[in-house]
Scaffold this active site. Structure first.
Site, PDB file in Angstrom:
ATOM      1  N   GLY A  31     -11.868 -15.485   2.784  1.00  0.00           N
ATOM      2  CA  GLY A  31     -11.080 -16.543   2.155  1.00  0.00           C
ATOM      3  C   GLY A  31     -11.464 -16.799   0.707  1.00  0.00           C
ATOM      4  N   LEU A  33      -9.271 -16.859  -1.610  1.00  0.00           N
ATOM      5  CA  LEU A  33      -8.600 -15.613  -2.015  1.00  0.00           C
ATOM      6  C   LEU A  33      -8.287 -15.580  -3.506  1.00  0.00           C
ATOM      7  CD1 LEU A  33      -6.160 -15.269   1.026  1.00  0.00           C
ATOM      8  CD2 LEU A  33      -8.410 -14.215   0.707  1.00  0.00           C
ATOM      9  N   ALA A  35      -6.941 -12.442  -6.786  1.00  0.00           N
ATOM     10  CA  ALA A  35      -6.067 -11.270  -6.954  1.00  0.00           C
ATOM     11  C   ALA A  35      -6.685  -9.991  -6.391  1.00  0.00           C
ATOM     12  CB  ALA A  35      -5.726 -11.101  -8.434  1.00  0.00           C
ATOM     13  N   HIS A  37      -8.365  -9.748  -3.516  1.00  0.00           N
ATOM     14  CA  HIS A  37      -7.955  -9.717  -2.104  1.00  0.00           C
ATOM     15  C   HIS A  37      -6.475  -9.322  -1.993  1.00  0.00           C
ATOM     16  CE1 HIS A  37     -11.268 -12.898  -1.824  1.00  0.00           C
ATOM     17  NE2 HIS A  37     -11.667 -12.001  -0.953  1.00  0.00           N
ATOM     18  N   GLY A 147     -12.591  -3.296  -0.064  1.00  0.00           N
ATOM     19  CA  GLY A 147     -12.638  -3.155  -1.515  1.00  0.00           C
ATOM     20  C   GLY A 147     -13.859  -2.379  -1.992  1.00  0.00           C
ATOM     21  N   LYS A 149     -15.260  -3.098  -4.561  1.00  0.00           N
ATOM     22  CA  LYS A 149     -16.114  -4.141  -5.150  1.00  0.00           C
ATOM     23  C   LYS A 149     -17.432  -4.232  -4.382  1.00  0.00           C
ATOM     24  CE  LYS A 149     -17.336  -8.184  -6.983  1.00  0.00           C
ATOM     25  NZ  LYS A 149     -18.260  -8.659  -5.998  1.00  0.00           N
ATOM     26  N   ASP A 150     -17.325  -4.185  -3.055  1.00  0.00           N
ATOM     27  CA  ASP A 150     -18.524  -4.215  -2.205  1.00  0.00           C
ATOM     28  C   ASP A 150     -18.749  -2.787  -1.716  1.00  0.00           C
ATOM     29  OD1 ASP A 150     -18.914  -7.252  -2.067  1.00  0.00           O
ATOM     30  OD2 ASP A 150     -16.808  -6.982  -1.584  1.00  0.00           O
TER      31      ASP A 150
HETATM   32  P1  AMP Z   1     -14.687 -11.148   0.833  1.00  0.00           P
HETATM   33  O1  AMP Z   1     -13.686 -12.207   1.106  1.00  0.00           O
HETATM   34  O2  AMP Z   1     -15.497 -11.386  -0.403  1.00  0.00           O
HETATM   35  O3  AMP Z   1     -15.509 -10.804   2.041  1.00  0.00           O
HETATM   36  O4  AMP Z   1     -13.864  -9.829   0.487  1.00  0.00           O
HETATM   37  C1  AMP Z   1     -12.884  -9.339   1.373  1.00  0.00           C
HETATM   38  C2  AMP Z   1     -12.476  -7.975   0.919  1.00  0.00           C
HETATM   39  O5  AMP Z   1     -11.949  -8.048  -0.403  1.00  0.00           O
HETATM   40  C3  AMP Z   1     -13.644  -6.985   0.861  1.00  0.00           C
HETATM   41  O6  AMP Z   1     -13.196  -5.722   1.336  1.00  0.00           O
HETATM   42  C4  AMP Z   1     -13.975  -6.946  -0.607  1.00  0.00           C
HETATM   43  O7  AMP Z   1     -14.579  -5.737  -1.015  1.00  0.00           O
HETATM   44  C5  AMP Z   1     -12.600  -7.103  -1.221  1.00  0.00           C
HETATM   45  N1  AMP Z   1     -12.689  -7.582  -2.591  1.00  0.00           N
HETATM   46  C6  AMP Z   1     -13.370  -8.674  -3.038  1.00  0.00           C
HETATM   47  N2  AMP Z   1     -13.280  -8.765  -4.383  1.00  0.00           N
HETATM   48  C7  AMP Z   1     -12.546  -7.708  -4.791  1.00  0.00           C
HETATM   49  C8  AMP Z   1     -12.117  -7.231  -6.070  1.00  0.00           C
HETATM   50  N3  AMP Z   1     -12.436  -7.863  -7.192  1.00  0.00           N
HETATM   51  N4  AMP Z   1     -11.364  -6.104  -6.113  1.00  0.00           N
HETATM   52  C9  AMP Z   1     -11.042  -5.440  -4.967  1.00  0.00           C
HETATM   53  N5  AMP Z   1     -11.413  -5.843  -3.734  1.00  0.00           N
HETATM   54  C10 AMP Z   1     -12.170  -6.947  -3.644  1.00  0.00           C
END
Ligand code: AMP
Length: 278
Positions: A31, A33, A35, A37, A147, A149-150
Site C-alpha cells: 500500500g 501506492l 506511480a 506500484h 519491481g 526497485k527491490d
Molecule cells: P511495496 O509496497 O514497497 O512492498 O512494493 C510492492 C511492489 O512494488 C514491489 O514489487 C516493489 O518492488 C514494487 N515497487 C516499489 N517501488 C517501485 C518503483 N519505484 N518502481 C517499480 N516498482 C516498484
C-alpha cells in the site's frame, strides 16, 4: 473494481475466473501506492485478462525495532488509485486471513537472504518469502509482477517459486523514478524536506560508479569512490554498495555481462535503496 477482504471470497472468485478460462495477473503491495506500484499494474494488465492487487502490510518482514506500526497506510487513497487504474480486484486481507491465530509456519530462504539487505535486516527476506508464498497460493495467479526497485527481493521470489514449484510466472518491472532520479518508494515521505535534494544523489552516484566500471576502473576502487561520494553529499551512512551477478547476486570483483550495482544508504533517518544494471 471489486474489493475483497476475505480469503474465502477471494478463492471462490478465483475458481470462477479459472473455470471461465481467464488468466490472472497479480501485483502484491504493502500500500501507500505511488506511480511505481501503478506501473506494475499496467504490466499485469498487458499480460493477463484479470488483474488482482493485494494491499497488506506484512508484519512478518519487520523486526521488532522497525517501522511496522508507523509504516504509511492510506486505504482510501490506495483504493481510489487502484480504481482509477482499472484494477479488477483489490484484495485487502485482515491480518488473521494471512496469519490466523497459532500460525507457526516459517520459511527460510537460506544464504541469499543474509547478504546485502539481509545483513542489515536478517529476518526480512524470510518474512517476505512467507507472505509471498501465502499470497501466491491464495490468489493462484498465472503471472505475478515484482519491481526491480527491490532487486534482491525479485531474485529471491524467483528462487522461491522455482524451488517450491509454485506454478506462476514472475515478471520484473523497471524502477520508476521521480524527475530528479530518486527511486519512488512509499518511505520517501519520511525524508526531511532539507534532505530531499540530496536523496537523488544516490541514483546519480550509482550512474557515476557504473561509468567508472565501464571505463575500466577496478571494481573495489569504483565502489570506494561511490561510498566516499555519498558520504560527501551528506548521506549519514552507506550500508553497502556492491557489484553482483544479476541472476544470483554473488559478489563480482570484475564487471561481467549481466551485473547489477546495488546500494543502500541512510539519509535523514531513512534507508534509501537503489540499483542499476551495469
Ligand atoms: P511495496 O509496497 O514497497 O512492498 O512494493 C510492492 C511492489 O512494488 C514491489 O514489487 C516493489 O518492488 C514494487 N515497487 C516499489 N517501488 C517501485 C518503483 N519505484 N518502481 C517499480 N516498482 C516498484
Amino acid at each position: 473494481m471489486q474489493i475483497i477482504r476475505s480469503k474465502n471470497e477471494l478463492q471462490k472468485l478465483v475458481a470462477v475466473l479459472r473455470s471461465s478460462g481467464k488468466t490472472i495477473g497479480f501485483v502484491p503491495t504493502m500500500g501507500a501506492l505511488h506511480a511505481g506500484h501503478l506501473s506494475l499494474l499496467d504490466m499485469a494488465k498487458c499480460n493477463a485478462d484479470i488483474t488482482i492487487t493485494s494491499v497488506f502490510v506484512n508484519k512478518a518482514q519487520f523486526a521488532p525495532n522497525e517501522d511496522f506500526a508507523k509504516y504509511p497506510r492510506d486505504e482510501a487513497g490506495d483504493l481510489a488509485k487502484l480504481a482509477a487504474a482499472n484494477v479488477d480486484f483489490a484484495y485487502l486481507p485482515q491480518q488473521h486471513e494471512i496469519y490466523p491465530e497459532n500460525f507457526s509456519t516459517t520459511i527460510s530462504i537460506g544464504a541469499i537472504g543474509q547478504i546485502l539487505e539481509g545483513k542489515f535486516r536478517p529476518h526480512f527476506f524470510d518474512g517476505v518469502a512467507l507472505v509471498v508464498t501465502k499470497l501466491l497460493l491464495q490468489v493462484a495467479p498465472d503471472i505475478a509482477i515484482f519491481g526491480e526497485k527491490d532487486y534482491q527481493q525479485l531474485i529471491i521470489v524467483r528462487k522461491l517459486v522455482q524451488e517450491l514449484d509454485i506454478p506462476v510466472k514472475i515478471l520484473a518491472a523497471p524502477i520508476m523514478r521521480e524527475p530528479d532520479g530518486l527511486a519512488m518508494s512509499s518511505r520517501n515521505i519520511y525524508l526531511p524536506e532539507d534532505k530531499r535534494a540530496i536523496a537523488a544523489k544516490l541514483y546519480q552516484t550509482l550512474i557515476d560508479v557504473m561509468q567508472k566500471l565501464q571505463n575500466g576502473v577496478a571494481v573495489r576502487d569504483a565502489l570506494n569512490f561511490g561510498k566516499d561520494q555519498l558520504l560527501s553529499f551528506g548521506f549519514e551512512k552507506v550500508d553497502y554498495i556492491e557489484l553482483c551477478n544479476a541472476q544470483d547476486l554473488t559478489n563480482m570483483d570484475r564487471p561481467e555481462q549481466s551485473a547489477r550495482l546495488l546500494a543502500t544508504a541512510r539519509l535523514g533517518g531513512v534507508r534509501l535503496l537503489d540499483n542499476v544494471a551495469v
